[in-house]
Design a protein around this motif. Structure first.
Motif, PDB file in Angstrom:
ATOM      1  N   ILE A 141      40.331  52.514  45.028  1.00 53.35           N
ATOM      2  CA  ILE A 141      41.577  51.827  45.403  1.00 53.35           C
ATOM      3  C   ILE A 141      41.992  52.226  46.804  1.00 53.35           C
ATOM      4  O   ILE A 141      42.389  51.385  47.626  1.00 53.35           O
ATOM      5  CB  ILE A 141      42.688  52.159  44.379  1.00 53.35           C
ATOM      6  CG1 ILE A 141      42.344  51.552  43.021  1.00 53.35           C
ATOM      7  CG2 ILE A 141      44.032  51.630  44.863  1.00 53.35           C
ATOM      8  CD1 ILE A 141      43.286  51.991  41.930  1.00 53.35           C
ATOM      9  N   ASN A 142      41.889  53.509  47.099  1.00 55.19           N
ATOM     10  CA  ASN A 142      42.272  53.989  48.422  1.00 55.19           C
ATOM     11  C   ASN A 142      41.376  53.415  49.510  1.00 55.19           C
ATOM     12  O   ASN A 142      41.821  53.199  50.649  1.00 55.19           O
ATOM     13  CB  ASN A 142      42.229  55.525  48.464  1.00 55.19           C
ATOM     14  CG  ASN A 142      43.272  56.146  47.539  1.00 55.19           C
ATOM     15  OD1 ASN A 142      44.320  55.527  47.287  1.00 55.19           O
ATOM     16  ND2 ASN A 142      43.013  57.347  47.016  1.00 55.19           N
ATOM     17  N   GLN A 143      40.105  53.203  49.167  1.00 57.35           N
ATOM     18  CA  GLN A 143      39.167  52.624  50.142  1.00 57.35           C
ATOM     19  C   GLN A 143      39.266  51.102  50.207  1.00 57.35           C
ATOM     20  O   GLN A 143      38.522  50.461  50.957  1.00 57.35           O
ATOM     21  CB  GLN A 143      37.734  53.023  49.764  1.00 57.35           C
ATOM     22  CG  GLN A 143      37.472  54.525  49.858  1.00 57.35           C
ATOM     23  CD  GLN A 143      36.115  54.915  49.324  1.00 57.35           C
ATOM     24  OE1 GLN A 143      35.281  54.048  49.077  1.00 57.35           O
ATOM     25  NE2 GLN A 143      35.871  56.213  49.163  1.00 57.35           N
ATOM     26  N   LYS A 144      40.188  50.533  49.352  1.00 55.92           N
ATOM     27  CA  LYS A 144      40.418  49.084  49.315  1.00 55.92           C
ATOM     28  C   LYS A 144      39.119  48.310  48.998  1.00 55.92           C
ATOM     29  O   LYS A 144      38.785  47.310  49.641  1.00 55.92           O
ATOM     30  CB  LYS A 144      41.019  48.586  50.626  1.00 55.92           C
ATOM     31  CG  LYS A 144      42.384  49.179  50.909  1.00 55.92           C
ATOM     32  CD  LYS A 144      42.976  48.618  52.181  1.00 55.92           C
ATOM     33  CE  LYS A 144      44.376  49.201  52.435  1.00 55.92           C
ATOM     34  NZ  LYS A 144      44.976  48.671  53.672  1.00 55.92           N
ATOM     35  N   ILE A 145      38.413  48.825  47.984  1.00 58.22           N
ATOM     36  CA  ILE A 145      37.162  48.168  47.548  1.00 58.22           C
ATOM     37  C   ILE A 145      37.511  47.008  46.619  1.00 58.22           C
ATOM     38  O   ILE A 145      38.366  47.137  45.733  1.00 58.22           O
ATOM     39  CB  ILE A 145      36.247  49.177  46.825  1.00 58.22           C
ATOM     40  CG1 ILE A 145      35.736  50.216  47.829  1.00 58.22           C
ATOM     41  CG2 ILE A 145      35.076  48.469  46.132  1.00 58.22           C
ATOM     42  CD1 ILE A 145      34.900  51.309  47.202  1.00 58.22           C
ATOM     43  N   ASP A 146      36.843  45.889  46.846  1.00 57.80           N
ATOM     44  CA  ASP A 146      37.034  44.708  45.986  1.00 57.80           C
ATOM     45  C   ASP A 146      36.073  44.818  44.802  1.00 57.80           C
ATOM     46  O   ASP A 146      34.848  44.830  44.976  1.00 57.80           O
ATOM     47  CB  ASP A 146      36.747  43.424  46.781  1.00 57.80           C
ATOM     48  CG  ASP A 146      37.165  42.175  46.008  1.00 57.80           C
ATOM     49  OD1 ASP A 146      37.359  42.280  44.781  1.00 57.80           O
ATOM     50  OD2 ASP A 146      37.291  41.121  46.638  1.00 57.80           O
ATOM     51  N   PHE A 147      36.654  44.913  43.606  1.00 55.04           N
ATOM     52  CA  PHE A 147      35.800  45.101  42.428  1.00 55.04           C
ATOM     53  C   PHE A 147      34.974  43.862  42.083  1.00 55.04           C
ATOM     54  O   PHE A 147      34.020  43.947  41.325  1.00 55.04           O
ATOM     55  CB  PHE A 147      36.662  45.532  41.228  1.00 55.04           C
ATOM     56  CG  PHE A 147      36.970  46.997  41.233  1.00 55.04           C
ATOM     57  CD1 PHE A 147      36.082  47.904  40.695  1.00 55.04           C
ATOM     58  CD2 PHE A 147      38.123  47.471  41.831  1.00 55.04           C
ATOM     59  CE1 PHE A 147      36.358  49.258  40.721  1.00 55.04           C
ATOM     60  CE2 PHE A 147      38.393  48.821  41.847  1.00 55.04           C
ATOM     61  CZ  PHE A 147      37.519  49.730  41.300  1.00 55.04           C
ATOM     62  N   ASN A 148      35.349  42.712  42.611  1.00 55.39           N
ATOM     63  CA  ASN A 148      34.491  41.529  42.427  1.00 55.39           C
ATOM     64  C   ASN A 148      33.154  41.736  43.107  1.00 55.39           C
ATOM     65  O   ASN A 148      32.104  41.321  42.605  1.00 55.39           O
ATOM     66  CB  ASN A 148      35.172  40.274  42.975  1.00 55.39           C
ATOM     67  CG  ASN A 148      36.287  39.800  42.059  1.00 55.39           C
ATOM     68  OD1 ASN A 148      36.309  40.144  40.890  1.00 55.39           O
ATOM     69  ND2 ASN A 148      37.222  39.040  42.600  1.00 55.39           N
ATOM     70  N   ASP A 149      33.181  42.400  44.292  1.00 55.83           N
ATOM     71  CA  ASP A 149      31.932  42.722  44.987  1.00 55.83           C
ATOM     72  C   ASP A 149      31.123  43.743  44.197  1.00 55.83           C
ATOM     73  O   ASP A 149      29.894  43.670  44.113  1.00 55.83           O
ATOM     74  CB  ASP A 149      32.229  43.265  46.387  1.00 55.83           C
ATOM     75  CG  ASP A 149      32.909  42.224  47.268  1.00 55.83           C
ATOM     76  OD1 ASP A 149      32.724  41.019  46.980  1.00 55.83           O
ATOM     77  OD2 ASP A 149      33.629  42.597  48.203  1.00 55.83           O
ATOM     78  N   ILE A 150      31.830  44.718  43.571  1.00 56.50           N
ATOM     79  CA  ILE A 150      31.134  45.726  42.774  1.00 56.50           C
ATOM     80  C   ILE A 150      30.441  45.088  41.570  1.00 56.50           C
ATOM     81  O   ILE A 150      29.290  45.400  41.249  1.00 56.50           O
ATOM     82  CB  ILE A 150      32.134  46.808  42.302  1.00 56.50           C
ATOM     83  CG1 ILE A 150      32.588  47.642  43.513  1.00 56.50           C
ATOM     84  CG2 ILE A 150      31.506  47.719  41.247  1.00 56.50           C
ATOM     85  CD1 ILE A 150      33.625  48.678  43.189  1.00 56.50           C
ATOM     86  N   ASN A 151      31.136  44.160  40.904  1.00 56.40           N
ATOM     87  CA  ASN A 151      30.548  43.473  39.747  1.00 56.40           C
ATOM     88  C   ASN A 151      29.297  42.700  40.135  1.00 56.40           C
ATOM     89  O   ASN A 151      28.297  42.678  39.425  1.00 56.40           O
ATOM     90  CB  ASN A 151      31.569  42.517  39.119  1.00 56.40           C
ATOM     91  CG  ASN A 151      32.701  43.270  38.460  1.00 56.40           C
ATOM     92  OD1 ASN A 151      32.531  44.403  38.045  1.00 56.40           O
ATOM     93  ND2 ASN A 151      33.863  42.641  38.372  1.00 56.40           N
TER      94      ASN A 151
END
Length: 535
Positions: A141-151
């Motif tokens: 969250i702190n790194q502002k990662i998009d979990f759609n990209d992770i999926n």
């Protein structure tokens, strides 16, 4: 109703389309469930009331702001959890999490609620969460990662790993037949490798065995040992009985009449005519391969018949060959019989055609004038010989009719030439010259020497006027029939007279001898002589 449109997407809704009413229109179910997820984690009855009180623009604003929507759902339509307790609290917002909320669970057994998962676009990160802790999630969250990209990356990596596994597995080969096994091929592990499903089925390892025990047994044997067992069915059968016997819930029904093995109701046994049984192993040993032929043969033979064949060194393949030869023989006999019947049919057909050509037909009978024979035309057998002219004793005309006019006076003279010829003379003698206004039946009844009779029917229909076409035609045929019968009678008399004349001299000599012997007088002899000579 068909003109209504969804207030969100503008789709036209028909009468049967599912929709939910809003304050200023309606919303379709795809927008309600797929885009907005209004009922997820909310009480349905309260949410219906909320939707009915808001406009399409307000609903669309909530759909574009999932966080605000989750807050409103929790405020105006909270789910009733009276019957269960929360399983945990959200590690981010502290909200109670219930079992039916489908929360996101992490590797360290921490949970986050669906509101927080939607807020950080992690609603589909179940696989990622099962491999990471809540601290990893906070760092993301702190790194502002998009979990759609992770999926997406996870799915890509999983596909890549699956492909590598498939390629690795494609390199495997069956240790018996050498066949390459693909990713989806069925394989059975053994001590020094694997065997394919084809080789496994060839050995019938699962037949009449405990599958779990036979798999353990195969894992202790090499490919060479298993190949030997496949090539030696008897040894394999003994090993199966020893190491992996099949479990049966019921006692055996009998024993095999050949090998003495127990036979259970679920086995593929063969029952013979004398209620003897043969087990599946003996069936295979003696080539009882065809199920239908085996059952048919067994139902007609006893165990002694089978043992007699086996003592001669034969098996069921030899029996099948004999059965086939007998079948071919019967088939040939049937063909010969069929050809014979066809030849007889053709011959009969030609004979009937000749009879038709030589005869004249009246009613259901053919009159052969030269051969002095009458043939009947039957329904099933066609034209058949019926009677000789010499058997005819007499005949009479059968005429039946009725009058519609009570004062009818209709003489045969008035009819004209309807009944000219011999028919007129015969009928006039019985009717006194009168005729009915309508003729219903007309025919000739012919009496035979044995006391029986038959009728040549020429007319059998009501309401035919006496001077009509059909009656005239029937009387014409009647004349012809009577003429034929009279002609045969005259011929017969002439023959008898000739015969009598031919025998007169012999009779005179016989009476002369009687006179010489003194048995009769001279006057009696002369009288008899004149009689015989027709003087």
């Amino acid at each position: 109703m068909a003109k209504k449109k969804c207030g969100i997407c503008g789709k036209e809704l028909g009468f049967w389309d599912n929709k939910m009413p809003l304050k200023d229109g309606v919303i379709c179910y795809p927008c309600l469930f797929n885009k907005g997820n209004f009922y997820g984690g909310a009480d349905q009855r309260h949410m219906n009331g909320f939707l009915n009180s808001h406009t399409a623009a307000e609903i669309k604003e909530l759909m574009d702001n999932p966080v605000k929507l989750e807050i409103i759902k929790r405020k105006v339509a909270p789910v009733n959890h009276h019957h269960c307790k929360p399983i945990a609290q959200c590690a981010l917002c502290g909200q109670d999490i219930y079992k039916d909320d489908a929360p996101l669970e992490f590797k360290d057994s921490a949970y986050i609620c669906l509101d927080c998962a939607a807020k950080y676009r992690a609603t589909k990160a179940y696989n990622w969460a099962s491999e990471h802790t809540i601290e990893n999630f906070k760092e993301s969250i702190n790194q502002k990662i998009d979990f759609n990209d992770i999926n997406f990356k996870n799915a890509h990596n999983a596909h890549k790993e699956l492909k590598e596994i498939e390629q690795e597995k494609a390199k495997k080969k069956c240790n018996i037949c050498g066949k390459e096994l693909g990713f989806w091929s069925i394989e059975h592990p053994i001590k020094d490798g694997i065997i394919c499903d084809s080789c496994f089925e060839k050995g019938s390892f699962y037949k009449d065995t405990d599958p779990k025990k036979i798999r353990k047994f195969l894992q202790t044997k090499t490919a060479i040992e298993i190949q030997k067992l496949i090539n030696n069915p008897e040894e394999l059968q003994n090993i199966k009985k020893k190491v992996a016997p099949k479990k049966h819930s019921f006692p055996p029904i009998t024993k095999c009449a050949l090998c003495g093995q127990d036979i259970y109701r679920s086995d593929a046994y063969l029952k013979l005519k004398d209620s003897s049984y043969i087990c599946a192993n003996c069936k295979k040993k003696y080539n009882f391969t065809s199920i239908s032929k085996s059952i048919d043969w067994a139902s007609e033979h006893t165990i002694d018949d089978l043992k007699e064949y086996l003592d001669q060194g034969k098996d069921f393949s030899d029996i099948e060959l004999e059965i086939e030869q007998q079948r071919q023989k019967r088939s040939a006999e049937k063909e010969q019989e069929k050809a014979k019947k066809q030849a007889e049919k053709e011959k009969r057909k030609q004979e009937q055609a000749a009879i038709k050509a030589e005869s004249v037909c009246y009613g259901a009978y053919y009159f052969n004038i030269k051969k002095r024979k009458i043939y009947s035309n039957t329904v099933f057998h066609g034209i058949e010989f019926f009677v000789n002219a010499d058997e005819i004793v007499s005949y009479r005309v059968n005429e039946k009719g009725h009058d519609k006019n009570k004062h009818h006076v209709f003489t045969r003279a008035a009819v004209g030439a309807i009944i000219a010829g011999p028919a007129g003379a015969v009928i006039a003698g019985t009717t006194g010259g009168k005729i009915n206004e309508y003729i219903d039946e007309l025919g000739v009844i012919i009496n035979l020497a044995d006391g029986s009779n038959f009728e040549v029917s020429l007319l059998n229909a009501k309401n035919n006027k006496a001077d009509g076409f059909f009656v005239r035609h029937a009387y014409s045929e009647l004349n012809h029939v009577i003429a034929i019968l009279d002609g045969w009678k005259a011929t017969k008399k002439a023959v008898e007279d000739t015969k009598d004349n031919t025998d007169a001299p012999a009779e005179i000599r016989r009476y002369k001898q009687l006179m010489d012997d003194g048995i009769i007088t001279q006057e009696e002899f002369e009288a008899k002589k004149k009689q015989l000579l027709g003087l």
